[in-house]
Write a protein that holds these residues in place. Sequence first.
Motif, PDB file in Angstrom:
ATOM      1  N   UNK A   1       0.843  -1.181   0.000  1.00 35.56           N
ATOM      2  CA  UNK A   1       0.000   0.000   0.000  1.00 35.56           C
ATOM      3  C   UNK A   1       0.884   1.238   0.000  1.00 35.56           C
ATOM      4  N   UNK A   2       0.483   2.210  -0.759  1.00 37.30           N
ATOM      5  CA  UNK A   2       1.191   3.468  -0.846  1.00 37.30           C
ATOM      6  C   UNK A   2       0.802   4.325   0.353  1.00 37.30           C
ATOM      7  N   UNK A   3       1.744   4.635   1.217  1.00 35.72           N
ATOM      8  CA  UNK A   3       1.462   5.383   2.443  1.00 35.72           C
ATOM      9  C   UNK A   3       1.621   6.889   2.254  1.00 35.72           C
ATOM     10  N   UNK A   4       1.678   7.366   1.020  1.00 30.83           N
ATOM     11  CA  UNK A   4       1.794   8.809   0.828  1.00 30.83           C
ATOM     12  C   UNK A   4       0.514   9.521   1.221  1.00 30.83           C
ATOM     13  N   UNK A   5      -0.592   8.804   1.326  1.00 31.92           N
ATOM     14  CA  UNK A   5      -1.845   9.419   1.745  1.00 31.92           C
ATOM     15  C   UNK A   5      -2.273   8.805   3.069  1.00 31.92           C
ATOM     16  N   UNK A   6      -2.408   9.664   4.060  1.00 30.24           N
ATOM     17  CA  UNK A   6      -2.949   9.278   5.362  1.00 30.24           C
ATOM     18  C   UNK A   6      -3.986  10.328   5.709  1.00 30.24           C
ATOM     19  N   UNK A   7      -5.125   9.904   6.169  1.00 29.82           N
ATOM     20  CA  UNK A   7      -6.167  10.830   6.591  1.00 29.82           C
ATOM     21  C   UNK A   7      -6.059  10.970   8.102  1.00 29.82           C
ATOM     22  N   UNK A   8      -6.038  12.211   8.582  1.00 28.75           N
ATOM     23  CA  UNK A   8      -5.858  12.471  10.008  1.00 28.75           C
ATOM     24  C   UNK A   8      -7.112  13.150  10.563  1.00 28.75           C
ATOM     25  N   UNK A   9      -7.607  12.621  11.671  1.00 29.29           N
ATOM     26  CA  UNK A   9      -8.725  13.217  12.388  1.00 29.29           C
ATOM     27  C   UNK A   9      -8.216  13.759  13.714  1.00 29.29           C
ATOM     28  N   UNK A  10      -8.544  14.999  14.046  1.00 26.30           N
ATOM     29  CA  UNK A  10      -8.386  15.482  15.408  1.00 26.30           C
ATOM     30  C   UNK A  10      -9.566  14.924  16.181  1.00 26.30           C
ATOM     31  N   UNK A  11      -9.321  14.506  17.426  1.00 23.58           N
ATOM     32  CA  UNK A  11     -10.374  13.835  18.177  1.00 23.58           C
ATOM     33  C   UNK A  11     -10.277  14.122  19.662  1.00 23.58           C
ATOM     34  N   UNK A  12     -11.411  14.058  20.312  1.00 25.17           N
ATOM     35  CA  UNK A  12     -11.451  14.107  21.771  1.00 25.17           C
ATOM     36  C   UNK A  12     -11.107  12.735  22.342  1.00 25.17           C
ATOM     37  N   UNK A  13     -11.581  11.673  21.676  1.00 21.40           N
ATOM     38  CA  UNK A  13     -11.382  10.296  22.135  1.00 21.40           C
ATOM     39  C   UNK A  13     -10.955   9.438  20.932  1.00 21.40           C
ATOM     40  N   UNK A  14      -9.649   9.394  20.620  1.00 23.35           N
ATOM     41  CA  UNK A  14      -9.182   8.662  19.440  1.00 23.35           C
ATOM     42  C   UNK A  14      -9.592   7.190  19.391  1.00 23.35           C
ATOM     43  N   UNK A  15      -9.610   6.504  20.519  1.00 20.50           N
ATOM     44  CA  UNK A  15      -9.999   5.088  20.497  1.00 20.50           C
ATOM     45  C   UNK A  15     -11.466   4.916  20.138  1.00 20.50           C
TER      46      UNK A  15
END
Length: 145
Positions: free
Chosen positions: A1-15
Motif C-alpha cells: 500500500x502506498x502510504x503517501x496518503x494518510x487521513x488524520x482526524x483530530x479527536x477528543x477520544x481517538x480510540x
Amino acid sequence: MDRRLQIVFDAHDPLALGTFWQEALGYVREAPPEGFASWEETLRAWGLPEDRWNDANAIVDPEGSGPRIFLQKVPEGKTAKNRVHLDVGLPGAPARPGERRVDGIRARAGELEALGASRVREHDDEVQGFWIVMQDPEGNEFCLV
C-alpha cells in the motif's frame, strides 16, 4: 500500500472515534509493532504513562488498499464545518451509474446512527443522485453515498 496518503482526524477520544470509523469503513485497528502482542504491551514497554494511551489511534484497510486513518487527541472541540469530508459508500459492489440505492443508503445511515452518528440532511439530485450528510460521534461531517 502506498502510504503517501494518510487521513488524520483530530479527536477528543481517538480510540472511540477509531472504533466508529472501523465499523463505518470496514477497517481494523492497526496492529502493534512486531514483537508486541497488544498496544497496551507496546505502550507500557515504551514507558508511556497509562493516562496517555488514548493520545492516538490508527486504523487501516484490512485489504491494504485504502489509506491509513490516524486519529490524534486534541484539547479543543470541533467548532466549524469541515473543509474536507469523506464520501462513504455502501459495503459491497459499487453502484452502476444511474442506479438508485436510496433504501440501502437510508438503512446504512440507521446502522451508523446506532453507532453514534447523526443524520444532518438528505439530498436527492437528478445529476449527482441520492446521498445523506451525516456527522460522526464527534461532529465531523461525512456523506453516505
